[in-house]
Design a protein around this motif. Structure first.
Motif, short mmCIF file in Angstrom:
data_model
loop_
_atom_site.label_atom_id
_atom_site.label_comp_id
_atom_site.label_asym_id
_atom_site.label_seq_id
_atom_site.Cartn_x
_atom_site.Cartn_y
_atom_site.Cartn_z
N UNK A 329 0.85 -1.19 0.00
CA UNK A 329 0.00 0.00 0.00
C UNK A 329 0.88 1.24 0.00
N UNK A 330 0.25 2.39 -0.25
CA UNK A 330 1.00 3.64 -0.19
C UNK A 330 1.26 4.05 1.26
N UNK A 331 0.34 3.64 2.14
CA UNK A 331 0.52 3.99 3.55
C UNK A 331 -0.34 3.06 4.40
N UNK A 332 0.21 2.55 5.47
CA UNK A 332 -0.57 1.84 6.48
C UNK A 332 -1.10 0.49 6.04
N UNK A 333 -2.04 -0.01 6.83
CA UNK A 333 -2.61 -1.33 6.61
C UNK A 333 -3.61 -1.31 5.47
N UNK A 334 -3.80 -2.48 4.86
CA UNK A 334 -4.90 -2.69 3.93
C UNK A 334 -6.02 -3.41 4.67
N UNK A 335 -7.26 -2.99 4.41
CA UNK A 335 -8.39 -3.46 5.21
C UNK A 335 -9.39 -4.30 4.45
N UNK A 336 -9.44 -4.20 3.12
CA UNK A 336 -10.48 -4.90 2.37
C UNK A 336 -10.01 -5.22 0.96
N UNK A 337 -10.58 -6.27 0.39
CA UNK A 337 -10.25 -6.64 -0.99
C UNK A 337 -11.41 -7.42 -1.58
N UNK A 338 -11.53 -7.39 -2.90
CA UNK A 338 -12.57 -8.15 -3.60
C UNK A 338 -12.18 -8.30 -5.06
N UNK A 339 -12.77 -9.29 -5.73
CA UNK A 339 -12.48 -9.59 -7.13
C UNK A 339 -13.56 -9.05 -8.05
N UNK A 340 -13.18 -8.71 -9.28
CA UNK A 340 -14.17 -8.42 -10.31
C UNK A 340 -14.84 -9.72 -10.71
N UNK A 341 -16.06 -9.66 -11.24
CA UNK A 341 -16.78 -10.89 -11.58
C UNK A 341 -16.05 -11.79 -12.56
N UNK A 342 -15.19 -11.20 -13.42
CA UNK A 342 -14.47 -11.99 -14.41
C UNK A 342 -13.09 -12.42 -13.94
N UNK A 343 -12.70 -12.04 -12.71
CA UNK A 343 -11.41 -12.44 -12.18
C UNK A 343 -10.22 -11.69 -12.75
N UNK A 344 -10.47 -10.58 -13.45
CA UNK A 344 -9.37 -9.84 -14.07
C UNK A 344 -8.77 -8.79 -13.15
N UNK A 345 -9.56 -8.27 -12.22
CA UNK A 345 -9.10 -7.17 -11.38
C UNK A 345 -9.41 -7.43 -9.91
N UNK A 346 -8.61 -6.82 -9.05
CA UNK A 346 -8.82 -6.88 -7.61
C UNK A 346 -8.91 -5.45 -7.09
N UNK A 347 -9.93 -5.19 -6.30
CA UNK A 347 -10.06 -3.90 -5.61
C UNK A 347 -9.51 -4.04 -4.21
#
Length: 555
Positions: A329-347
């Motif tokens: 990350x740019x700073x600090x902890x990461x708190x959440x993640x999820x996938x796009x329906x097609x599996x191409x991207x992660x938020x």
């Protein structure tokens, strides 16, 4: 970055009951919450999380094995029934909007303290069709279940845990043996239960539960997140606050206590299998030092993404048990993640107040979004949304794929974003001696775009100047308390705050479009009003440049 409470909106500012997007208004349909009697001191000890469970119609092949206790529908409506039944006598009442559609229930039962005490001949139980949509959320030491399609504010079921607080939960609509709800506790204990069986029982305790890691015998650190393995035939994973993740098989009773070797280097990723085939859990993954804050499987179960207190996104090839890619990350902890329906991207989102978009195609950040004033606590793709005038290609297939996603933060706001990778503008890159600007991917490209990282490497954060910047489509303050999650459904977007209050926002109806000259100035003005001063709203200016796989140099 901003702390969770440093940028709270004053509670005196009234909350609007709608927010605008180009396709129209999202309107507050109704709210859900826990009973007012919930002890206040239990708040703050655990953050409320939200699961939406879709129960399918019960197979008729199961025949007479159905429980004899009243259905959830009959229990839910018992209070309403008192208004119609009164004393003994045959009365009929109907209810609409609840799961299973409108029902007409008639009978001679006396609804009161003895309701549901006994008989399987209950007319209401006979009408229970076993399907519907339910909201599951935790608050304090209780897990609550509400009917998504009912306007009733109070939950229909409360499950009390006397020894520890429930912290995380998930539902498997494809479960074969009825145990479809997975629950993780602060003590490290884990339960699997049948949601249908809980709804059919009037008590406040789990019924028919399978118990794992009892009293924290395997790992006594708190459960931070749980997940069913897609198409895993009852396999699930549980992550803990000490950086360990365990793989369980719900069909094993785990009579043999597993023995795993000690973790030699807490900073390194290691996998250890239990020595006995009868052990449960069967595998331990040591992922990182510190808490695993969130995890998510790709739809096909090939990859598992985790984010943690150390600020790293890690993407694993699950079946091969190896690190695939990831970054900081740019700073600090990461708190959440999820996938796009097609599996191409992660938020991903976290304490840097940003939303980042990771591409599996090139194994790096391809966009970042600014708009929250505090930590980003929840992200989700809207798999039910279709781009206006599109050819229905909203599933991420093809060059012109367009995605809608949402994010919520501790600044009490819900942000909606549009992501069209084919139209993202890559920032200009200037030569060191004052030459003319060029696009990334050209002769003076940024190192971030020069090549695809090798498999198994964790990347440092790239310069923000080298990554395309997104601006939110709309930003709206939806709760008084900091938000902890959101879920998109076909008819709505559902938001939940840390304290366990839920709001269901109905999608725009037919003919309900935004009017730029309305009292709030349209959706763009509404978004700008809530944005921090000086934060750009529109896309990054620059020449047109398509950000597609052909622009990258692959290994």
């Amino acid at each position: 970055m901003a702390s969770p409470s440093s940028s709270m909106n004053p509670p005196s500012i009234p909350l609007k009951t709608y927010f605008k997007t180009p396709e129209g208004r999202y309107k507050l349909q109704y709210e859900k919450t826990h009973p007012a009697g919930l002890l206040h001191y239990s708040h703050g000890k655990s953050v409320s999380q939200l699961t939406i469970a879709y129960l399918k119609e019960k197979s008729t092949s199961q025949g007479p094995s159905a429980p004899s206790t009243p259905s959830s529908s009959s229990v839910v409506k018992s209070a309403a029934a008192r208004l119609f039944v009164g004393v003994n006598g045959s009365k009929t009442f109907s209810y609409g909007g609840a799961n299973g559609g409108s029902k007409v229930v008639s009978g001679t039962n006396k609804f009161g303290g003895t309701f549901g005490a006994g008989s399987s001949s209950s007319p209401a139980a006979a009408n229970y069709d076993g399907k519907g949509a339910y909201l599951i959320f935790n608050a304090g030491d209780t897990l609550f279940i509400s009917d998504l399609n009912s306007s009733d504010k109070d939950p229909i079921k409360a499950i009390h845990f006397s020894s520890s607080n429930p912290l995380c939960h998930t539902f498997d609509s494809e479960a074969k043996d009825g145990h479809d709800l997975l629950i993780g506790l602060q003590s490290g204990d884990i339960y699997t239960v049948s949601l249908r069986q809980q709804l059919q029982d009037l008590g406040k305790k789990l019924v028919g539960a399978q118990h794992y890691n009892k009293d924290g015998t395997i790992n006594n650190s708190r459960c931070t997140c749980v997940a069913w393995v897609p198409d895993g035939d009852g396999i699930f994973v549980v992550a803990h606050a000490d950086g360990n993740l365990y793989v369980y098989e719900k069909n094993k009773d785990g009579t043999v206590e597993p023995s795993f070797p000690a973790v030699k280097d807490p900073a390194q990723f290691t996998v250890a299998h239990a020595r006995s085939s009868r052990s449960n859990p069967t595998i331990r993954w040591h992922i990182c030092q510190g808490s695993i804050n969130s995890m998510s499987f790709s739809v096909d179960g090939t990859y598992l993404a985790t984010v943690g207190r150390d600020g790293y996104l890690r993407v694993f090839d699950y079946s091969k048990e190896r690190l695939f890619c990831g970054g900081k990350s740019y700073y600090g902890a990461l708190l959440c993640c999820t996938w796009s329906p097609d599996g191409k991207y992660i938020l991903i989102g976290g304490e840097d107040d940003l939303v980042q978009v990771w591409s599996m195609d090139v194994r790096k950040i391809v966009a970042w979004g600014e708009g929250h004033n505090s930590w980003v606590s929840g992200v989700a793709f809207d798999s039910f949304w279709s781009a206006p005038n599109s050819d229905g290609n909203s599933d991420g297939i093809g060059e012109n794929a367009m995605y809608r996603f949402g994010s919520v933060g501790q600044d009490t706001r819900l942000l909606l974003w549009d992501l069209e990778m084919d139209e993202i503008v890559v920032p200009q890159r200037y030569t060191p001696h004052g030459g003319s600007p060029t696009l990334s991917g050209g002769g003076h490209s940024s190192a971030h775009w020069d090549s695809t990282p090798s498999i198994g490497t964790l990347q440092p954060p790239p310069s923000m100047r080298d990554v395309p910047k997104l601006a939110p489509l709309s930003a709206h303050r939806v709760h008084v308390e900091p938000l902890s999650g959101l879920v998109f459904t076909k008819e709505s977007v559902v938001t939940i705050c840390r304290e366990g209050h839920i709001k269901i926002w109905a999608r725009p109806g037919d003919g309900d479009t935004s009017e730029p000259n309305s009292d709030t100035g349209g959706f763009v003005t509404a978004a700008l009003k809530d944005r921090p001063v000086g934060a750009p709203f529109m896309k990054v200016n620059g020449p047109s440049f398509k950000l597609t796989a052909s622009n990258f140099i692959r290994n």
